[in-house]
Motif scaffolding. Structure first.
Motif, PDB file in Angstrom:
ATOM      1  N   LYS A 187       0.829  -1.211   0.000  1.00 33.65           N
ATOM      2  CA  LYS A 187       0.000   0.000   0.000  1.00 33.65           C
ATOM      3  C   LYS A 187       0.861   1.258   0.000  1.00 33.65           C
ATOM      4  O   LYS A 187       0.540   2.245  -0.665  1.00 33.65           O
ATOM      5  CB  LYS A 187      -0.920  -0.014   1.217  1.00 33.65           C
ATOM      6  N   GLN A 188       1.963   1.213   0.723  1.00 32.57           N
ATOM      7  CA  GLN A 188       2.820   2.394   0.823  1.00 32.57           C
ATOM      8  C   GLN A 188       3.716   2.583  -0.397  1.00 32.57           C
ATOM      9  O   GLN A 188       4.038   3.714  -0.755  1.00 32.57           O
ATOM     10  CB  GLN A 188       3.692   2.296   2.079  1.00 32.57           C
ATOM     11  N   THR A 189       4.130   1.483  -1.021  1.00 33.55           N
ATOM     12  CA  THR A 189       5.069   1.578  -2.145  1.00 33.55           C
ATOM     13  C   THR A 189       4.402   1.532  -3.511  1.00 33.55           C
ATOM     14  O   THR A 189       4.995   1.960  -4.497  1.00 33.55           O
ATOM     15  CB  THR A 189       6.090   0.420  -2.080  1.00 33.55           C
ATOM     16  N   GLY A 190       3.182   0.990  -3.569  1.00 34.01           N
ATOM     17  CA  GLY A 190       2.523   0.809  -4.857  1.00 34.01           C
ATOM     18  C   GLY A 190       2.962  -0.454  -5.578  1.00 34.01           C
ATOM     19  O   GLY A 190       2.535  -0.699  -6.716  1.00 34.01           O
ATOM     20  N   ILE A 191       3.784  -1.273  -4.930  1.00 34.81           N
ATOM     21  CA  ILE A 191       4.234  -2.537  -5.523  1.00 34.81           C
ATOM     22  C   ILE A 191       3.124  -3.568  -5.387  1.00 34.81           C
ATOM     23  O   ILE A 191       2.420  -3.614  -4.376  1.00 34.81           O
ATOM     24  CB  ILE A 191       5.515  -3.022  -4.813  1.00 34.81           C
TER      25      ILE A 191
END
Length: 278
Positions: A187-191
């Motif tokens: 969620k934080q990295t978009g991975i």
């Protein structure tokens, strides 16, 4: 005209009224349920944070450390330091980072491992409460530390993959701590989060208290990736970040990295909350 202006003004005021109402509600919640230190439980001004005393009890992993396994050199026993001739024999480039002796002698299947904390008396309680004590509220705090520790991983990673639990253990525990961490990091990295890429084919006994060789035997053949899952996540040629709670001997991470590489992954990095030092 006055009535018309009032009718026009009402919609304009709604967003500000909504914000004011939200602010009041949050203030009420803070009064009823104040933020507390995630370590000792003392009332705090900031949610998902630690007080000064709890913070000072933690040891964060910091450079210099092995470019492969992430073992901090300042805590490394002399016998683990790499002799110069071993470095030359393996053709390692110092510009790419210095490796410890064990990694030079036996290169792990994973490419890099990083941990936020040293696993000791200061960090153990956080890990155990998170893993066995239903303290899933620690997820934001732990992932914030992991984000910093793995900062070199995120720019070019394609998948975040948690180390899986066997279904019987998952039913007993009700959640996979590595899955929660990986989901939060995604969620934080978009991975892309790939929770079902690796399966645990058989239940293994607890690895706590086992030595490296026993751990390696225990997890051998325990993990698998089906052709269907490999195709679903387009694993071939991609860089993958494996997520776990603690790096002890690296046996579990190595077994998972092995099946990821076998499925075609180009690179496998490992991120954990903490790592054991000896």
């Amino acid at each position: 005209m006055d009535n018309l202006e009032q009718q026009v003004d009402v919609p304009r005021n709604r967003p500000s009224l909504k914000r004011a109402g939200t602010a009041v509600w949050r203030a009420v919640l803070r009064g009823l349920l104040p933020a507390r230190c995630s370590g000792c439980g003392m009332i705090s001004d900031v949610p998902h944070a630690l007080c000064a005393d709890c913070w000072s009890a933690l040891r964060f992993v910091s450079p210099p450390f092995c470019a492969c396994c992430g073992y901090p050199f300042e805590l490394m026993p002399v016998e683990m330091l790499a002799p110069a001739e071993d470095v030359a024999a393996q053709g390692r480039n110092f510009a790419e980072g210095v490796l410890c002796g064990p990694c030079l002698r036996h290169i792990p299947p994973y490419d890099r491992a990083r941990a936020a904390l040293i696993y000791d008396d200061g960090s153990r309680d956080y890990v155990l409460r998170y893993k066995h004590g239903d303290r899933t509220d620690l997820t934001p705090l732990l992932t914030r530390w992991m984000m910093q520790a793995g900062q070199d991983f995120w720019p070019d990673a394609a998948l975040l993959v948690p180390v899986p639990l066997h279904r019987s253990r998952l039913l007993m525990r009700r959640y996979n701590q590595s899955g929660l961490l990986a989901a939060a990091l995604a969620k934080q990295t978009g991975i892309l989060f790939a929770p079902d890429l690796i399966t645990r084919k058989r239940k293994t006994r607890s690895l706590a208290g086992l030595g490296r060789s026993s751990r390696l035997r225990e997890v051998q053949g325990a993990f698998a990736i089906s052709a269907k899952m490999a195709a679903k996540y387009d694993v071939a040629g991609r860089k993958i970040v494996l997520v776990d709670d603690v790096l002890t001997t690296g046996a579990t991470a190595a077994a998972c990295a092995h099946v990821l590489k076998k499925a075609g992954a180009m690179q496998v990095d490992l991120i954990t909350i903490a790592r054991v030092v000896r």
